[in-house]
Design an enzyme around this catalytic site. Structure first.
Site: not given
Ligand code: AMP
Length: 295
Positions: A34, A150
């Site tokens: 994030h 997504q």
């Molecule tokens: P989430 O809180 O899981 O909904 O993720 C929020 C954003 O962070 C989304 O766009 C995810 O794809 C991105 N995200 C989650 N994990 C990672 C990661 N390991 N590397 C890069 N972006 C991530």
């Protein structure tokens, strides 16, 4: 930094902003993945808004909504240190007040991969992201490669509904052993945690074989499957090699870019990972130009 909890306060704050506004939608329990999005947004915009909202409509009744990790105080401190300007963290009642009845359905790309296993998931995602776009009005919204489908769904929705914004896709951030960072990794037992990087190894094996000239989709999938099969704690759910905008499975050998996506269960925890082939496309430019972009 402002922490905003109401729609009126967010609208008032947004109204007086000038210049580029970068928005990073999250469900909190923040990790380096994030933060990489927030940092990129910081570097490219006058104002950075991070939203933190655990969106109930993207969880099925059987899923982990109640036990999804929540670390708001820590998230706020981390985002303040990263130079974020605004955190928008609304309550569920504000986003879905009583009487709520409007949903966004992206039809085709939501039916595959995660959509096939989690019916209704992307309806919830598209709905909340459309609402967050309307509320925050980004110049650019930042999403992670980690959730590649997504990205495809959101891009389709943004194009179809004429949202006036750009979408940037940031590469997956990994632990030292290759495991993609995820808020759900905390659910893994020590044994499962040791097994989990096999997903990344399976993708690397396929990417190396691709680099050596293999283009037969079935052989690339089989190679990834064989790496996963060596880990008894991993139950694969799908191994997909598909077109990076339509998510239709590749049937014939091609030099066009393809998205290799893996989903597996370790006990009750689901893990996802993905890589674009050829592997050189997995930087911010390659991802942003390829994922969800019609050929
Ligand atoms: P989430 O809180 O899981 O909904 O993720 C929020 C954003 O962070 C989304 O766009 C995810 O794809 C991105 N995200 C989650 N994990 C990672 C990661 N390991 N590397 C890069 N972006 C991530």
């Amino acid at each position: 930094m402002q922490v905003i909890e109401t729609i009126e306060a967010l609208r008032a704050a947004r109204r007086i902003l000038h210049g580029r506004v970068g928005v990073v939608p999250t469900m909190g329990a923040l990790h380096e993945g994030h933060l990489s999005l927030a940092r990129l947004a910081r570097a490219e915009n006058e104002t950075v808004i991070v939203t933190i909202f655990v969106n109930p409509t993207q969880f099925a009744a059987s899923e982990d909504l109640a036990k999804y990790p929540r670390t708001l105080a820590q998230d706020i401190a981390t985002l303040e240190a990263a130079g974020v300007d605004v955190i928008f963290t609304p309550s569920t009642d504000l986003i879905y007040p009583s009487g709520y009845q409007t949903y966004v359905e992206v039809e085709q790309v939501t039916q595959r991969l995660e959509g096939a296993i989690r019916p209704g998931h992307f309806r919830g995602v598209a709905t909340v992201v459309a609402k967050l776009f309307n509320l925050t009005q980004p110049t650019t919204a930042y999403f992670g490669q980690k959730d590649a489908q997504q990205v495809v769904v959101i891009r389709r929705m943004a194009a179809d509904l004429n949202f006036p914004l750009e979408i940037t896709v940031c590469p997956t951030i990994r632990e030292f052993d290759g495991l993609a960072m995820s808020s759900r990794n905390v659910y893994l037992s020590p044994e499962q945690r040791i097994a989990a990087p096999a997903l990344c190894r399976a993708m690397i094996a396929a990417a190396e074989t691709y680099e050596a000239g293999e283009r037969e989709p079935e052989r690339l999938r089989a190679l990834a499957a064989s790496v996963l099969a060596a880990e008894p704690l991993i139950e694969p759910e799908y191994i997909s090699l598909a077109h990076p905008a339509t998510l239709v499975e590749a049937e014939a050998a091609t030099n066009d870019p393809l998205l290799l996506s893996l989903a597996a269960r370790l006990g009750t925890t689901r893990l996802l990972d993905n890589i674009l082939l050829p592997a050189r496309l997995n930087d911010r430019q390659g991802l942003t130009a390829t994922l969800g972009v019609p050929a």
